[in-house]
Design a protein around this motif. Structure first.
Motif, PDB file in Angstrom:
ATOM      1  N   ASP A   1       0.678   9.271   7.891  1.00 28.41           N
ATOM      2  CA  ASP A   1       1.029  10.489   8.339  1.00 28.41           C
ATOM      3  C   ASP A   1       1.445  11.592   6.896  1.00 28.41           C
ATOM      4  O   ASP A   1       1.378  13.171   6.987  1.00 28.41           O
ATOM      5  N   LEU A   2       0.945  11.711   5.540  1.00 26.96           N
ATOM      6  CA  LEU A   2       0.286  11.874   4.752  1.00 26.96           C
ATOM      7  C   LEU A   2      -0.453  11.092   3.738  1.00 26.96           C
ATOM      8  O   LEU A   2       0.132   9.610   3.878  1.00 26.96           O
ATOM      9  N   GLU A   3      -0.700  12.044   3.286  1.00 22.86           N
ATOM     10  CA  GLU A   3      -2.197  10.784   1.743  1.00 22.86           C
ATOM     11  C   GLU A   3      -1.204  11.656   0.589  1.00 22.86           C
ATOM     12  O   GLU A   3       0.093  12.044  -0.041  1.00 22.86           O
ATOM     13  N   ILE A   4      -0.687  10.510  -0.134  1.00 23.77           N
ATOM     14  CA  ILE A   4      -0.326  10.237  -1.545  1.00 23.77           C
ATOM     15  C   ILE A   4      -0.654   9.189  -2.806  1.00 23.77           C
ATOM     16  O   ILE A   4      -1.777   9.257  -2.127  1.00 23.77           O
ATOM     17  N   ASN A   5      -0.098   9.617  -4.075  1.00 27.44           N
ATOM     18  CA  ASN A   5      -0.497   8.756  -4.903  1.00 27.44           C
ATOM     19  C   ASN A   5       0.360   7.275  -4.952  1.00 27.44           C
ATOM     20  O   ASN A   5       1.652   7.696  -4.892  1.00 27.44           O
ATOM     21  N   LEU A   6       0.350   6.569  -5.977  1.00 32.96           N
ATOM     22  CA  LEU A   6       0.765   5.338  -6.013  1.00 32.96           C
ATOM     23  C   LEU A   6       2.318   6.262  -6.624  1.00 32.96           C
ATOM     24  O   LEU A   6       3.327   5.141  -7.092  1.00 32.96           O
ATOM     25  N   ASN A   7       2.038   6.590  -7.706  1.00 38.07           N
ATOM     26  CA  ASN A   7       3.457   7.065  -8.614  1.00 38.07           C
ATOM     27  C   ASN A   7       4.478   7.781  -7.842  1.00 38.07           C
ATOM     28  O   ASN A   7       5.061   8.145  -8.306  1.00 38.07           O
ATOM     29  N   GLN A   8       4.052   8.629  -7.056  1.00 37.61           N
ATOM     30  CA  GLN A   8       4.411   8.876  -6.220  1.00 37.61           C
ATOM     31  C   GLN A   8       5.799   8.227  -5.213  1.00 37.61           C
ATOM     32  O   GLN A   8       7.313   8.299  -4.731  1.00 37.61           O
ATOM     33  N   ILE A   9       5.300   6.892  -5.289  1.00 37.93           N
ATOM     34  CA  ILE A   9       6.101   5.487  -4.316  1.00 37.93           C
ATOM     35  C   ILE A   9       7.642   4.838  -5.639  1.00 37.93           C
ATOM     36  O   ILE A   9       7.547   4.382  -6.653  1.00 37.93           O
ATOM     37  N   ASP A  10       8.307   5.313  -5.339  1.00 41.67           N
ATOM     38  CA  ASP A  10       9.477   4.377  -5.652  1.00 41.67           C
ATOM     39  C   ASP A  10      11.183   3.827  -5.479  1.00 41.67           C
ATOM     40  O   ASP A  10      10.612   3.927  -3.640  1.00 41.67           O
ATOM     41  N   GLU A  11      11.777   3.691  -6.040  1.00 42.57           N
ATOM     42  CA  GLU A  11      12.738   2.902  -5.422  1.00 42.57           C
ATOM     43  C   GLU A  11      13.521   3.735  -4.333  1.00 42.57           C
ATOM     44  O   GLU A  11      14.434   3.336  -3.109  1.00 42.57           O
ATOM     45  N   LYS A  12      13.414   5.691  -5.002  1.00 36.94           N
ATOM     46  CA  LYS A  12      14.398   6.761  -4.371  1.00 36.94           C
ATOM     47  C   LYS A  12      14.027   6.621  -2.954  1.00 36.94           C
ATOM     48  O   LYS A  12      14.128   6.424  -2.309  1.00 36.94           O
ATOM     49  N   LEU A  13      12.661   7.033  -2.741  1.00 41.25           N
ATOM     50  CA  LEU A  13      12.020   6.874  -2.131  1.00 41.25           C
ATOM     51  C   LEU A  13      12.537   5.568  -0.506  1.00 41.25           C
ATOM     52  O   LEU A  13      12.056   6.173   0.289  1.00 41.25           O
TER      53      LEU A  13
ATOM     54  N   PRO B   1       6.362   5.396   8.551  1.00 37.53           N
ATOM     55  CA  PRO B   1       5.604   6.392   8.205  1.00 37.53           C
ATOM     56  C   PRO B   1       4.575   5.246   7.805  1.00 37.53           C
ATOM     57  O   PRO B   1       4.774   4.025   7.057  1.00 37.53           O
ATOM     58  N   VAL B   2       3.037   5.856   7.954  1.00 33.74           N
ATOM     59  CA  VAL B   2       2.170   5.109   7.694  1.00 33.74           C
ATOM     60  C   VAL B   2       1.174   5.967   6.348  1.00 33.74           C
ATOM     61  O   VAL B   2       1.335   7.348   6.703  1.00 33.74           O
ATOM     62  N   PHE B   3       0.892   5.393   4.675  1.00 36.87           N
ATOM     63  CA  PHE B   3       0.772   6.532   4.076  1.00 36.87           C
ATOM     64  C   PHE B   3      -0.725   5.968   4.000  1.00 36.87           C
ATOM     65  O   PHE B   3      -1.269   5.071   4.266  1.00 36.87           O
ATOM     66  N   MET B   4      -1.350   7.349   3.303  1.00 37.75           N
ATOM     67  CA  MET B   4      -2.597   6.769   2.726  1.00 37.75           C
ATOM     68  C   MET B   4      -3.177   7.241   1.122  1.00 37.75           C
ATOM     69  O   MET B   4      -1.987   8.312   0.913  1.00 37.75           O
ATOM     70  N   THR B   5      -4.105   6.283   0.641  1.00 37.23           N
ATOM     71  CA  THR B   5      -3.863   6.563  -0.673  1.00 37.23           C
ATOM     72  C   THR B   5      -5.424   5.998  -1.212  1.00 37.23           C
ATOM     73  O   THR B   5      -6.076   5.708  -1.197  1.00 37.23           O
ATOM     74  N   GLN B   6      -5.994   7.630  -1.968  1.00 37.20           N
ATOM     75  CA  GLN B   6      -7.436   7.256  -2.521  1.00 37.20           C
ATOM     76  C   GLN B   6      -7.432   6.846  -3.688  1.00 37.20           C
ATOM     77  O   GLN B   6      -6.947   6.095  -4.178  1.00 37.20           O
ATOM     78  N   ASP B   7      -9.339   5.949  -3.831  1.00 37.92           N
ATOM     79  CA  ASP B   7      -8.858   5.966  -5.126  1.00 37.92           C
ATOM     80  C   ASP B   7      -8.822   4.643  -5.556  1.00 37.92           C
ATOM     81  O   ASP B   7      -8.136   4.394  -6.918  1.00 37.92           O
ATOM     82  N   LEU B   8      -8.303   3.311  -5.255  1.00 35.15           N
ATOM     83  CA  LEU B   8      -7.621   1.873  -5.567  1.00 35.15           C
ATOM     84  C   LEU B   8      -8.959   1.652  -5.789  1.00 35.15           C
ATOM     85  O   LEU B   8      -9.475   1.561  -5.713  1.00 35.15           O
ATOM     86  N   LYS B   9      -8.018   0.526  -6.832  1.00 35.17           N
ATOM     87  CA  LYS B   9      -8.854  -0.712  -7.323  1.00 35.17           C
ATOM     88  C   LYS B   9      -7.760  -1.622  -7.466  1.00 35.17           C
ATOM     89  O   LYS B   9      -6.599  -1.779  -7.264  1.00 35.17           O
ATOM     90  N   ASP B  10      -8.719  -3.104  -6.966  1.00 36.82           N
ATOM     91  CA  ASP B  10      -8.068  -4.047  -6.696  1.00 36.82           C
ATOM     92  C   ASP B  10      -7.851  -4.368  -8.680  1.00 36.82           C
ATOM     93  O   ASP B  10      -8.817  -4.316  -9.226  1.00 36.82           O
ATOM     94  N   THR B  11      -6.863  -5.285  -9.133  1.00 37.94           N
ATOM     95  CA  THR B  11      -7.162  -5.237 -10.455  1.00 37.94           C
ATOM     96  C   THR B  11      -7.747  -6.275 -10.987  1.00 37.94           C
ATOM     97  O   THR B  11      -7.746  -7.543 -11.747  1.00 37.94           O
ATOM     98  N   GLY B  12      -8.232  -7.436 -10.138  1.00 36.57           N
ATOM     99  CA  GLY B  12      -9.344  -8.338 -10.423  1.00 36.57           C
ATOM    100  C   GLY B  12      -9.234  -9.894  -9.202  1.00 36.57           C
ATOM    101  O   GLY B  12      -9.421 -10.982  -9.700  1.00 36.57           O
ATOM    102  N   TRP B  13      -7.667 -10.171  -9.177  1.00 33.19           N
ATOM    103  CA  TRP B  13      -7.555 -11.341  -8.236  1.00 33.19           C
ATOM    104  C   TRP B  13      -7.140 -11.717  -7.058  1.00 33.19           C
ATOM    105  O   TRP B  13      -6.543 -12.610  -6.212  1.00 33.19           O
TER     106      TRP B  13
END
Length: 563
Positions: free
Chosen positions: A453-465, A482-494
């Motif tokens: 549906d839409l490309e978004i950033n992680l900081n746009q995801i909150d409880e209100k949304l 709704p299906v979202f896409m986010t680029q430039d992600l990284k795993d924290t290591g676990w």
């Protein structure tokens, strides 16, 4: 998977809707993608109402159907409520017979035997009606192509009312009334009702004559919502309102049979997805493994203790169905691997020993595996019977129509159909079906599409949304989660594989910000290498809630990831 991002709506429209609803760009975009452009549209979407339902008398022949049923009741005639053996058919029969029994005692039900009679109206069913003095048959979720059967009944002095939602053929049966919004000459505003939905319109019309409204029929909507979910009809327009109120009934005051099915489910609130994966398979299992009558008996039982006993039997049928489905799928996969050329555009398999009741499920599983229009055949009497399933964007019904010279009987929808043919025509049919699909399909449809549906950033995801996204439900065709896409992600290591055979992927993602979200990818265990060593990757996902040890947090439910 090929990812395609839906076109972004016009920026002026986004701005106008944002201001009208006091929401952000994300929500305005998602709503516009669903055809919601004004405050009034949004009100209808977020607050479904019985006022959203159309006048049932707008459906062609509704007045004739009501008049014939009223005459049958006043004359003390015997009425036979006839329906197919799947979820849509059995819920339809339960709905219609339950309602008519509030008006007359002279009502019985008939579900054809999947193995002895096959799909739809049968000569055996009409003979049963004649032998037992039924002068009116109300057929639900079937009958739109039963030209010869309706004529046969007419010779015996038996009238038919047909309530169907499948595509008509060139001719309409000569019944007293044929209710089908897909008739070319029917001006009913909403064309996507399921069979049980058409049945609900008929009882709404009957109730209207008694001065009642659809709101007075709310107790029947648990059946309608179940059929809507199981039959995969678009959850828009009337279906959205019917599913919305039906889910309320399922979650607050379901009929004893439904209550018995969901008694073991440890969940506070069932969604349409739960209906599709918990309630529907059990109702379906009766017709697949034993007889559809068992499902109608369960759904019409008014005593909870008796319903609970029936539900135990139904649960066993479902267990048997799962075992048969798993075994036959494995056999079909071996058959394909051993005998199939890799460049084929279709999958067609046959074994005379396969259980007719599960070939539709097997066809779905093979379509998921190979992503080709698929047919699974088995022996049925002196003929071969098949279930057809298609890939997104390809009309398998039209493809079958192009092969009709080899087919005895067929019917269904764009993505799912059933057919029978003579054994001597199998090889010729198989070759023709492959040729038709090769000529007509866009090759890109043979790779699964993931619609974002839409490309978004992680900081746009909150409880209100999340709070507002939940109100987009009930989800389904025409209004998918709704299906979202986010680029430039990284795993924290676990990040790691979890579950049986390490099938699933679980990690915590970050995007150069403080925001971190737990991600779970069912069936994505083989993609662990993509996230290793803090490599950058993209994810397509839905937003979900994770309940753990009494706490609730937002998580991302992965659809796919790419380097």
């Amino acid at each position: 998977m090929r990812w395609t991002i839906k076109p972004k709506p016009d920026s002026e429209k986004i701005k106008t809707l944002k201001e009208a609803l006091q929401v952000d760009d994300i929500l305005a975009t998602l709503l516009l993608q669903r055809g919601i452009e004004t405050f009034e549209d949004a009100k209808t979407f977020f607050r479904p109402s019985f006022d959203d339902l159309h006048d049932p008398f707008l459906m062609k022949d509704m007045d004739k159907a009501v008049a014939r049923i009223e005459a049958a009741i006043s004359n003390g005639e015997n009425i036979l409520v006839y329906g197919d053996y799947d979820v849509d058919g059995t819920t339809s029969v339960a709905l219609m017979s339950s309602y008519l029994k509030t008006k007359t005692e002279n009502v019985a039900t008939y579900i054809p035997d999947r193995y002895d009679e096959g799909y739809g109206i049968s000569y055996k069913g009409i003979d049963f009606a004649e032998d037992n003095d039924f002068s009116l048959i109300i057929a639900l979720d079937c009958g739109i192509k039963a030209i010869d059967k309706v004529a046969y009944a007419k010779q015996k002095g038996i009238d038919f009312i047909i309530c169907d939602h499948h595509r008509p053929g060139d001719k309409i049966p000569d019944a007293v009334a044929v209710l089908d919004p897909k008739r070319n000459d029917c001006d009913y505003p909403f064309k996507e009702l399921c069979g049980c939905g058409v049945g609900f319109k008929l009882i709404s019309a009957l109730a209207e004559r008694d001065g009642k409204s659809p709101e007075d029929l709310v107790e029947y909507l648990d059946l309608v919502a179940t059929a809507i979910g199981a039959d995969i009809v678009p959850i828009v327009g009337e279906n959205r309102a019917l599913a919305y109120f039906g889910l309320q009934v399922i979650n607050s005051n379901p009929r004893p049979g439904m209550k018995a099915i969901i008694a073991e489910v440890k969940k506070d609130e069932l969604t349409i997805t739960d209906v599709v994966f918990i309630i529907a398979p059990r109702i379906n299992a009766a017709g697949r493994m034993k007889h559809g009558n068992h499902a109608v008996t369960l759904l019409t039982e008014t005593d909870f203790n008796l319903a609970a006993e029936y539900a135990v039997d139904i649960d066993q049928y479902n267990t048997d169905r799962r075992e048969a489905d798993q075994r036959i799928t494995e056999e079909a996969l071996i058959q394909i691997e051993e005998n199939y050329e890799k460049d084929r555009f279709t999958t067609v398999v046959y074994d005379e020993s396969w259980h007719k009741g599960v070939i539709g499920i097997v066809a779905s599983r093979l379509t998921e595996t190979y992503y080709r229009p698929t047919l699974v055949f088995t022996k049925s009497g002196d003929k071969l019977a098949a279930s057809a399933r298609s890939v997104k964007g390809f009309d398998v019904y039209n493809a079958l129509e192009a092969c009709s010279e080899y087919i005895e009987q067929f019917g269904g929808h764009k993505y799912a159909a059933g057919l029978t043919l003579l054994p001597e025509n199998y090889d010729a049919f198989k070759a023709k079906f492959e040729a038709v699909v090769q000529e007509t399909i866009d090759p890109k449809l043979l790779t699964p599409e993931l619609r974002v549906d839409l490309e978004i950033n992680l900081n746009q995801i909150d409880e209100k949304l999340w709070r507002i996204l939940k109100q987009f439900a009930p989800f389904g065709p025409g209004n998918m989660t709704p299906v979202f896409m986010t680029q430039d992600l990284k795993d924290t290591g676990w990040g790691k594989c979890v579950g049986e055979d390490d099938k699933h992927l679980r990690f915590t993602a970050t995007q150069n910000t403080n925001e971190k979200f737990v991600c779970i990818g069912f069936g994505l265990g083989d993609k662990l290498d993509i996230i290793k060593d803090r490599q950058s990757f993209s994810a397509a996902y839905t937003i979900d809630e994770n309940h753990w040890n009494g706490s609730v947090s937002l998580q991302l439910k992965l659809k796919d990831i790419k380097a």
